[in-house]
Design an enzyme around this catalytic site. Structure first.
Site, PDB file in Angstrom:
ATOM      1  N   LYS A  11       0.601  -1.332  -0.741  1.00 28.18           N
ATOM      2  CA  LYS A  11       0.029   0.328   0.043  1.00 28.18           C
ATOM      3  C   LYS A  11       1.055   1.361  -0.079  1.00 28.18           C
ATOM      4  O   LYS A  11       1.869   1.269   0.931  1.00 28.18           O
ATOM      5  CB  LYS A  11      -1.059   0.165   1.365  1.00 28.18           C
ATOM      6  CG  LYS A  11      -2.293   0.475   0.472  1.00 28.18           C
ATOM      7  CD  LYS A  11      -2.767   1.925   2.187  1.00 28.18           C
ATOM      8  CE  LYS A  11      -2.198   2.935   2.667  1.00 28.18           C
ATOM      9  NZ  LYS A  11      -1.442   4.130   2.303  1.00 28.18           N
ATOM     10  N   GLU A  45      10.392   1.864  10.201  1.00 21.41           N
ATOM     11  CA  GLU A  45      11.440   2.250   9.541  1.00 21.41           C
ATOM     12  C   GLU A  45      11.112   4.067   9.659  1.00 21.41           C
ATOM     13  O   GLU A  45       9.748   4.488   9.236  1.00 21.41           O
ATOM     14  CB  GLU A  45      11.752   2.616   8.422  1.00 21.41           C
ATOM     15  CG  GLU A  45      12.923   3.263   8.014  1.00 21.41           C
ATOM     16  CD  GLU A  45      13.411   4.730   7.776  1.00 21.41           C
ATOM     17  OE1 GLU A  45      13.475   5.422   9.024  1.00 21.41           O
ATOM     18  OE2 GLU A  45      13.660   5.022   6.295  1.00 21.41           O
ATOM     19  N   CYS A  58      14.043  11.021   5.886  1.00 25.78           N
ATOM     20  CA  CYS A  58      13.987  11.178   7.751  1.00 25.78           C
ATOM     21  C   CYS A  58      15.102  11.865   7.329  1.00 25.78           C
ATOM     22  O   CYS A  58      15.850  11.718   8.886  1.00 25.78           O
ATOM     23  CB  CYS A  58      13.432   9.649   7.420  1.00 25.78           C
ATOM     24  SG  CYS A  58      13.672   8.434   6.311  1.00 25.78           S
ATOM     25  N   GLU A  76       9.937  16.290  15.071  1.00 29.41           N
ATOM     26  CA  GLU A  76      10.368  15.897  13.544  1.00 29.41           C
ATOM     27  C   GLU A  76       9.746  17.456  12.966  1.00 29.41           C
ATOM     28  O   GLU A  76       8.454  17.148  13.158  1.00 29.41           O
ATOM     29  CB  GLU A  76      10.025  14.511  13.189  1.00 29.41           C
ATOM     30  CG  GLU A  76      10.195  14.558  11.310  1.00 29.41           C
ATOM     31  CD  GLU A  76      10.307  12.936  11.192  1.00 29.41           C
ATOM     32  OE1 GLU A  76       9.166  12.468  11.351  1.00 29.41           O
ATOM     33  OE2 GLU A  76      11.211  12.369  10.569  1.00 29.41           O
TER      34      GLU A  76
HETATM   35  O1  TXE Z   1       2.788   9.399   7.669  1.00 24.13           O
HETATM   36  P1  TXE Z   1       2.315   8.004   7.458  1.00 24.13           P
HETATM   37  P2  TXE Z   1       1.994  10.803   7.044  1.00 24.13           P
HETATM   38  C1  TXE Z   1       6.847  11.922   9.449  1.00 24.13           C
HETATM   39  C2  TXE Z   1       6.667  12.593   8.980  1.00 24.13           C
HETATM   40  C3  TXE Z   1       5.534  13.729   9.058  1.00 24.13           C
HETATM   41  C4  TXE Z   1       4.462  11.971   9.692  1.00 24.13           C
HETATM   42  C5  TXE Z   1       3.306  11.948   9.426  1.00 24.13           C
HETATM   43  O2  TXE Z   1       7.032  13.507  10.633  1.00 24.13           O
HETATM   44  O3  TXE Z   1       5.111  14.126   9.328  1.00 24.13           O
HETATM   45  O4  TXE Z   1       5.401  11.039   9.535  1.00 24.13           O
HETATM   46  O5  TXE Z   1       3.662  11.077   8.280  1.00 24.13           O
HETATM   47  C6  TXE Z   1      -0.304   4.605   5.945  1.00 24.13           C
HETATM   48  N1  TXE Z   1      -2.252   1.132   9.600  1.00 24.13           N
HETATM   49  N2  TXE Z   1       7.463  10.418   8.059  1.00 24.13           N
HETATM   50  O6  TXE Z   1       0.711  11.040   8.268  1.00 24.13           O
HETATM   51  O7  TXE Z   1       0.499   8.334   8.486  1.00 24.13           O
HETATM   52  C7  TXE Z   1      -0.474   5.829   5.227  1.00 24.13           C
HETATM   53  O8  TXE Z   1      -1.328   5.697   4.373  1.00 24.13           O
HETATM   54  C8  TXE Z   1      -1.618   0.480   8.500  1.00 24.13           C
HETATM   55  C9  TXE Z   1       8.750  10.084   8.477  1.00 24.13           C
HETATM   56  O9  TXE Z   1       1.760  11.232   6.109  1.00 24.13           O
HETATM   57  O10 TXE Z   1       2.834   7.361   8.574  1.00 24.13           O
HETATM   58  C10 TXE Z   1       1.072   5.897   4.418  1.00 24.13           C
HETATM   59  O11 TXE Z   1       1.084   4.838   3.267  1.00 24.13           O
HETATM   60  N3  TXE Z   1      -0.673   2.368   7.208  1.00 24.13           N
HETATM   61  C11 TXE Z   1       8.251   9.416   7.328  1.00 24.13           C
HETATM   62  C12 TXE Z   1       1.721   5.121   5.840  1.00 24.13           C
HETATM   63  O12 TXE Z   1       1.237   4.834   6.025  1.00 24.13           O
HETATM   64  C13 TXE Z   1      -1.197   2.775   7.446  1.00 24.13           C
HETATM   65  C14 TXE Z   1       7.619   9.271   5.941  1.00 24.13           C
HETATM   66  C15 TXE Z   1       2.881   6.694   5.931  1.00 24.13           C
HETATM   67  O13 TXE Z   1       2.060   7.446   6.276  1.00 24.13           O
HETATM   68  C16 TXE Z   1      -2.254   3.712   8.934  1.00 24.13           C
HETATM   69  C17 TXE Z   1       6.641  10.315   6.068  1.00 24.13           C
HETATM   70  C18 TXE Z   1      -2.635   2.260   9.979  1.00 24.13           C
HETATM   71  N4  TXE Z   1      -3.535   2.943  10.225  1.00 24.13           N
HETATM   72  C19 TXE Z   1       6.413  10.801   6.922  1.00 24.13           C
HETATM   73  N5  TXE Z   1      -2.469   4.606   8.944  1.00 24.13           N
HETATM   74  C20 TXE Z   1       9.321   8.685   7.904  1.00 24.13           C
HETATM   75  N6  TXE Z   1      10.439   7.786   8.223  1.00 24.13           N
HETATM   76  O14 TXE Z   1      10.764   8.556   6.035  1.00 24.13           O
HETATM   77  C21 TXE Z   1      -1.231   5.263   8.384  1.00 24.13           C
HETATM   78  N7  TXE Z   1      -0.587   4.192   7.249  1.00 24.13           N
END
Ligand code: TXE
Length: 481
Positions: free
Chosen positions: A174, A249, A283, A384
């Protein structure tokens, strides 16, 4: 309008409940397409396809699996422009970055694991006195889930899918609902490369629906996730009691430590990149810059001068260095951090402003932002931000800067700039993180372990580490007395 579809059992399908989400172009804020708002039923359907494909795929000779992955890699290369345009449109990143970094790296991921699997070994241990020989088998797990974020969409999705497939698993992936386009294009490439039906299934939709359905699925054996720390906690809470294998990660708040004895020019160029590449939405970005007091003023002047030359503009312009932030919600989150500057003794040194780009008025543009902070304990240094915002502060001693570098809940990466070998070894040992760069940033060798400690995650990706993650180990002991 571009209508994306789910990729299940080698076919492009509408979501079962026929619900859709809008897909935005962050360069101008307009809706340019739709993507499936998939639900549990779509995930179950994909699971059935994956389960059916597993028997044959897991028994496919490694050479053949490898050949298919290598073919996918070369087809991605052949479609560089198409993928780069889609990535840039979806994410807001400069087209030059998508062409130079994201798409080539997606191809490298498939190429690397296509080769790595042919070299993946198991161990054997003989104990002569006992007349036993132990050997270890590594079986694919079955159907696994790969969930990826929006900052490096195709790059991070393929970083998970490629090793999972190489090891003989079938995958339900996904991508982020904010950047689904290149994942959609990947389905077509996989069919062309001869990947059997059902081996890879790509479901689009919200994390709380489609994502949650993947992590809750009783028969999905492992979850490889990259994204926010809060989402990581939800995934751990859900999947851990089911004893799924988990690789998480998560976020970072990485220190960039600059000593006076470093190679100054090299450090300056690299620090601009480590601060603002991909609009600071990596990140691994070094968002907390600590500078030895004796060169702090010089650094401050030179850094501001270099950063002020960065060109903020539409992602499609070849000269653009800083594109648009990924979404309205994220833009507002980043701006809310900038609004707090000044309240805790911090001082805005450069940027911090919305940029209005001609013909792209609704886009999410921001000047790269430099803030001087008084203390590492302030919010700007502890949370962050994940945008084009860095803090700088001076330090007097090795012990103080090490303490500040480690005094944060995250522990993904760190960079140290020094020409003192003893010092670089000392910091490499004592920094609390999974990756240390000395006199460089983000030079990646795909054989190396990749991941973080503390709130930055769990487990390691990369090289044989991730092939071990995507396999179940079984030890066999034979007595030959
Ligand atoms: O990420 P999400 P978001 C950090 C960065 C950002 C914050 C939030 O600080 O501002 O995270 O970003 C899926 N069960 N990073 O909200 O929600 C979602 O659909 C299963 C750091 O956009 O964590 C997407 O495919 N899956 C980072 C994925 O998780 C779920 C990169 C990431 O989205 C879910 C991005 C659930 N309950 C943001 N909820 C890095 N480490 O590089 C969401 N998702």
């Amino acid at each position: 309008m571009i209508q994306l579809k789910n990729f299940i059992n080698g076919e492009f399908l509408n979501p079962i409940q026929n619900q859709w989400l809008d897909n935005y172009n962050p360069s101008n804020g307009s809706v340019y397409g739709q993507l499936p708002n998939s639900c549990l039923k779509d995930v179950n359907f994909a699971y059935e396809a994956a389960k059916k494909a597993f028997e044959s795929w897991s028994n496919t000779p490694i050479e053949k699996r490898s050949a298919i992955l290598l073919k996918i890699a070369s087809l991605i290369d052949d479609n560089l422009d198409r993928f780069a345009e889609a990535e840039s449109k979806d994410n807001g990143k400069p087209i030059s970055v998508a062409k130079r970094l994201d798409v080539p790296r997606a191809a490298s991921n498939f190429r690397f694991f296509g080769h790595a699997i042919t070299q993946f070994q198991s161990e054997s241990h003989e104990t002569k006195s006992e007349k036993t020989i132990n050997y270890t088998l590594r079986h694919p797990l079955g159907v696994v889930g790969c969930i990826s974020p929006w900052n490096l969409p195709l790059y991070l999705l393929t970083w998970k899918i490629a090793p999972a497939l190489a090891a003989g698993n079938c995958v339900i992936a996904k991508p982020s609902e904010i950047t689904p386009y290149t994942a959609f294009l990947l389905g077509e490439i996989c069919n062309k490369a001869g990947l059997p039906k059902g081996v890879l299934n790509i479901i689009h939709g919200k994390g709380a629906n489609a994502g949650q359905a993947i992590i809750e699925h009783v028969h999905i054996k492992a979850i490889s996730f990259t994204g926010g720390t809060e989402t990581g906690k939800i995934i751990a809470r859900t999947a851990a009691p089911m004893f799924k294998k988990l690789s998480l990660e998560l976020g970072g708040k990485n220190p960039n430590i600059i000593f006076a004895d470093c190679d100054y020019e090299k450090m300056l160029i690299s620090t601009v990149k480590s601060s603002f590449s991909n609009q600071g939405q990596i990140c691994l970005c070094g968002s907390r810059i600590f500078v030895e007091a004796s060169i702090f003023d010089r650094f401050k002047t030179d850094f501001i001068k270099c950063v002020s030359k960065l060109i903020v503009g539409p992602p499609s312009n070849k000269s653009t260095q800083i594109g648009a932030l990924v979404s309205k919600a994220h833009y507002e989150k980043v701006l809310s951090f900038i609004d707090r500057v000044g309240s805790d003794g911090s001082k805005l040194l450069y940027g911090g402003k919305r940029v209005h780009v001609k013909d792209h008025e609704g886009g999410y543009y921001l000047t790269p932002t430099i803030v001087q902070v008084e203390s590492n304990s302030c919010q700007l240094n502890q949370e962050e931000i994940f945008g084009p915002v860095v803090t700088i502060m001076p330090f007097e001693s090795e012990s103080k800067v090490l303490e500040m570098a480690n005094d944060v809940k995250y522990g993904l990466s760190a960079t140290v700039w020094t020409n003192n070998l003893k010092r670089s070894l000392f910091f490499s040992e004592h920094l609390e993180c999974g990756i240390v760069w000395v006199n460089t940033w983000m030079q990646r060798d795909l054989r190396t372990p990749f991941g973080g400690v503390k709130s930055s995650g769990l487990g390691r990706e990369g090289g044989f580490e991730i092939l071990r993650f995507f396999t179940e180990t079984k030890n066999i002991c034979i007595n030959y007395k």
